[in-house]
Design a protein around this motif. Structure first.
Motif, PDB file in Angstrom:
ATOM      1  N   PHE A  97     -13.116   4.759   8.805  1.00  0.00           N
ATOM      2  CA  PHE A  97     -13.455   5.057   7.419  1.00  0.00           C
ATOM      3  C   PHE A  97     -14.806   5.736   7.226  1.00  0.00           C
ATOM      4  CE2 PHE A  97     -10.269   1.655   6.957  1.00  0.00           C
ATOM      5  CZ  PHE A  97      -9.333   2.396   6.253  1.00  0.00           C
TER       6      PHE A  97
ATOM      7  N   TYR B  77       3.388   1.113  11.649  1.00  0.00           N
ATOM      8  CA  TYR B  77       2.331   0.121  11.472  1.00  0.00           C
ATOM      9  C   TYR B  77       2.665  -1.161  12.235  1.00  0.00           C
ATOM     10  CZ  TYR B  77      -0.471  -3.488   9.199  1.00  0.00           C
ATOM     11  OH  TYR B  77      -1.298  -4.543   8.960  1.00  0.00           O
TER      12      TYR B  77
ATOM     13  N   GLN C  92      -3.531   4.849   7.476  1.00  0.00           N
ATOM     14  CA  GLN C  92      -4.937   4.601   7.823  1.00  0.00           C
ATOM     15  C   GLN C  92      -5.105   3.252   8.532  1.00  0.00           C
ATOM     16  OE1 GLN C  92      -6.917   5.205   3.988  1.00  0.00           O
ATOM     17  NE2 GLN C  92      -7.959   6.964   4.900  1.00  0.00           N
ATOM     18  N   LEU C  93      -4.398   2.246   8.038  1.00  0.00           N
ATOM     19  CA  LEU C  93      -4.473   0.929   8.689  1.00  0.00           C
ATOM     20  C   LEU C  93      -3.904   0.989  10.103  1.00  0.00           C
ATOM     21  CD1 LEU C  93      -3.639  -1.871   6.089  1.00  0.00           C
ATOM     22  CD2 LEU C  93      -5.843  -1.117   7.004  1.00  0.00           C
TER      23      LEU C  93
ATOM     24  N   ASP D 104       6.435   4.889   7.990  1.00  0.00           N
ATOM     25  CA  ASP D 104       5.025   4.503   8.106  1.00  0.00           C
ATOM     26  C   ASP D 104       4.871   3.008   8.328  1.00  0.00           C
ATOM     27  OD1 ASP D 104       5.997   4.557   5.253  1.00  0.00           O
ATOM     28  OD2 ASP D 104       4.127   3.449   4.985  1.00  0.00           O
TER      29      ASP D 104
ATOM     30  N   LEU E 256       0.826  -1.204   0.000  1.00  0.00           N
ATOM     31  CA  LEU E 256       0.000   0.000   0.000  1.00  0.00           C
ATOM     32  C   LEU E 256       0.861   1.256   0.000  1.00  0.00           C
ATOM     33  CD1 LEU E 256      -2.619  -1.144   2.670  1.00  0.00           C
ATOM     34  CD2 LEU E 256      -2.908  -1.106   0.183  1.00  0.00           C
TER      35      LEU E 256
ATOM     36  N   PHE F 140      -0.024   6.612   2.757  1.00  0.00           N
ATOM     37  CA  PHE F 140      -1.229   7.149   3.389  1.00  0.00           C
ATOM     38  C   PHE F 140      -2.170   6.024   3.814  1.00  0.00           C
ATOM     39  CE2 PHE F 140      -5.650   8.725   3.146  1.00  0.00           C
ATOM     40  CZ  PHE F 140      -5.593   9.558   4.246  1.00  0.00           C
ATOM     41  N   HIS F 141      -2.287   5.013   2.984  1.00  0.00           N
ATOM     42  CA  HIS F 141      -3.154   3.886   3.327  1.00  0.00           C
ATOM     43  C   HIS F 141      -2.572   3.062   4.464  1.00  0.00           C
ATOM     44  CE1 HIS F 141      -5.172   4.212  -0.859  1.00  0.00           C
ATOM     45  NE2 HIS F 141      -5.796   4.929   0.058  1.00  0.00           N
TER      46      HIS F 141
END
Ligand SMILES: Nc1ncnc2c1ncn2[C@@H]1O[C@H](COP(=O)(O)OP(=O)(O)O)[C@@H](O)[C@H]1O
Ligand SMILES: [Mg+2]
Lengths: 347, 236
Positions: free
Chosen positions: A297, A188, A60-61, A184, A53, A56-57
């Motif tokens: 979301f 994560y 989000q995760l 990132d 990904l 940014f995604h």
């Protein structure tokens, strides 16, 4: 064909053995295997995802994991112990500040802040839970709401420590060179590790004697008490544990965002979290995860649908989910999986 | 040893007094039946004995005062209460319900589970089932089994026959009697089904609007036709 069907039904039930006996353990084993398979696949996907990904995604995760952590705590209190809290966001904020302040003042290593944040939130939960858990229903909701409301002005007031309305800006944890990960991705994986440990802890807690006591209180307080379950003790403990997970979530949040300010923790956070766990599925193991996806979301989706009133769209979506799936998204997913299994078996 | 002596017990809800000075005794290892019409205060009496409602007066088990202690403290002292409506935790499994019964102890729980299956073999194949999926009779067995897990010195049963078929009720009372004989547990059983209760009890007490209006041996009360008609509402 029988003059008293009720009595025969009852009496055969009391002496029955055999037939149903064999089927039950086998069905249980099937469910367990199915669950492990789903969990394994999910974990694989979770490890694989950040390499596929865009940053940014991945971010989000990571936030989904942060919310899942917070909702795990709220699920313990609301879903398993049956107590309402409208102030869960306050413990999230306490965890965030218990992380930010040591980082800003003493430049401690990031990992040290996790036990600090969780510990401070736990102790505060214990201190506030002791009086609050003697209350029931609406009163408890109001007291926890009051905690959430008073927190923001309190944070603004003690400016020298908290940075006031300006907030505090902090360094994010840097990925060690040997991992070869981008920032990132590293954040994560940190969040994933904390979430996995927390889910394991909560699962263990719920399977233990403590878990049984909480369920008993939720299902029938009076009956639990005559069996020797001390209500105030366990309710306070559930409150403190839920605060601990919220504190840990606040800590990881601070690592990820690198900034805290009182306005990130207004009352809406608490209410959104409560809505999240109800929508996700109260008392379900997957509930926090589904709830976190919803919290992460759906507000941005509602923003896309209608810029003027995203709150209205968000509210309508909550109502829609509860209408279609009264046991939450986790319940809905469970039912979908069941009917899928049935179709597979038939075909 | 585990003699229950209740004297001048007053209890109620908020301002409303329900029990007005109830006195009776159940001998060590005996079964005492409390009979009486709906609304007489039978449930309230059991609630006062297990600490669920506050009472004035005196309730002594083996000479030790029980009044004034919380329900969980009394559970620790060996008072097991099968409440009206059975108090089953429906979403939990049969096994979880039973284990909750032994909540006040950590040791010997597995051995006690086996002891319960001895009394209620029907529960064993249903251990992993949700308690809510059991039939009424099985749920009452579960409630009784759960109470036994406490290893009670005093067992309080609130209308165990309620909603059960006659055959199941008879089986249930047979088991209560067996438990009482084998474990020497002192039992107080509240019933509207006077006939069955009198069949297993040594002493019986008739409660009416919060007062004991008649006490005697079960045999005598059963034999007394006038009593049967005026208080128990059935003909012998
Ligand atoms: N929780 C309660 N709050 C207030 N009053 C109650 C409560 N439970 C029972 N009562 C009252 O107490 C009286 C006795 O009730 P109860 O003990 O349930 O009688 P029984 O079990 O003999 O039918 C009744 O008048 C009933 O209305
Ligand atoms: Mg009653």
């Amino acid at each position: 064909m029988n003059e008293s069907p009720v009595s025969t039904g009852e009496s055969t039930a009391t002496v029955s053995s055999g037939s149903a006996a064999g089927a039950v353990p086998r069905a249980r084993a099937g469910v367990a295997r199915w669950r492990w398979a789903v969990a394994g696949l999910l974990l694989l996907a979770a490890v694989y995802a950040p390499f596929q990904l865009v940053p940014f995604h991945v971010f989000q995760l990571t936030m989904v994991l942060v919310y899942a952590l917070a909702l795990l705590g709220l699920n313990l209190l609301v879903g398993h112990a049956g107590q309402i809290s409208l102030g869960h966001g306050a413990f999230f904020a306490v965890g965030a500040y218990a992380t930010a302040i040591p980082l800003a003042r003493w430049d401690v290593p990031h990992l040290v802040t996790l036990p600090i944040a969780a510990g401070v939130a736990f102790l505060l939960g214990l201190a506030l839970g002791l009086p609050a858990m003697r209350l029931r229903g609406l009163y408890l909701a109001l007291v926890t709401l009051a905690i959430a409301i008073f927190l923001v002005p309190l944070l603004k007031r003690f400016e020298e420590v908290t940075g006031g309305s300006m907030g505090l800006t902090l360094p994010k944890p840097a990925p060690p060179a040997w991992t070869g990960l981008a920032e990132d991705q590293w954040l994560y994986f940190l969040a994933l590790a904390v979430a996995l440990v927390a889910f394991g802890l909560a699962a263990g807690l719920l399977r233990s004697r403590v878990g049984r006591a909480l369920h008993a209180i939720r299902d029938n307080e009076a009956a639990a008490e005559v069996m020797g379950v001390r209500l105030s003790y366990y309710k306070t403990l559930a409150f403190a544990w839920s605060a601990l997970f919220a504190g840990a979530a606040g800590c990881v949040y601070t690592w990820v965002i690198g900034f805290v300010s009182p306005d990130s923790f207004v009352v809406t956070l608490s209410i959104t979290l409560l809505a999240g766990i109800v929508v996700g599925g109260l008392g379900s193991q997957a509930g926090p995860l589904f709830g976190a996806l919803f919290v992460m979301f759906v507000p941005s989706i509602s923003q896309d649908v209608n810029k003027a009133a995203p709150g209205v769209i968000f509210g309508l979506l909550i109502i829609a989910v509860m209408y279609v799936a009264p046991t939450g998204l986790a319940g809905l997913a469970g039912r979908a999986a069941d009917s899928l299994k049935k179709t597979l078996r038939k075909g | 040893m585990n003699e229950l002596v209740v004297s001048e017990l007053h209890a109620g809800y908020g301002g409303a007094q329900v029990l007005h000075g109830v006195s009776f005794t159940v001998g060590e290892g005996e079964i005492g039946a409390i009979l009486g019409p709906n609304g007489a205060g039978k449930t309230t009496l059991l609630r006062a004995l297990s600490g669920m409602v506050k009472g004035r007066g005196s309730v002594r088990l083996d000479g030790v005062e029980l009044l004034g202690s919380s329900p969980d403290t009394l559970a620790r002292r060996g008072v097991a209460h099968v409440p009206e409506g059975r108090g089953t935790f429906m979403p939990l499994t049969v096994e979880e319900n039973l284990r909750l019964g032994a909540y006040v102890r950590r040791s010997g729980v597995d051995a006690d589970l086996d002891r319960i299956y001895g009394y209620f073999p029907a529960l064993k194949p249903r251990l992993k089932q949700a308690a809510g999926s059991l039939s009424g009779g099985e749920q009452q067995m579960l409630a009784l089994g759960r109470a036994l897990m406490l290893r009670p010195r005093l067992l309080l049963l609130d209308e165990p026959s309620l909603g059960l078929a006659p055959l199941v009720t008879r089986e249930l009372f047979r088991i209560v009697r067996a438990i009482n004989e084998q474990e020497r547990t002192t039992v107080v059983v509240v019933e509207q089904n006077a006939h069955l209760a009198l069949g297993i009890a040594q002493q019986a007490h008739v409660l009416e609007t919060g007062r004991i209006v008649l006490s005697g041996t079960a045999a005598r009360i059963r034999a007394d036709e006038q009593v049967a008609q005026s208080y128990l509402g059935y003909r012998v």
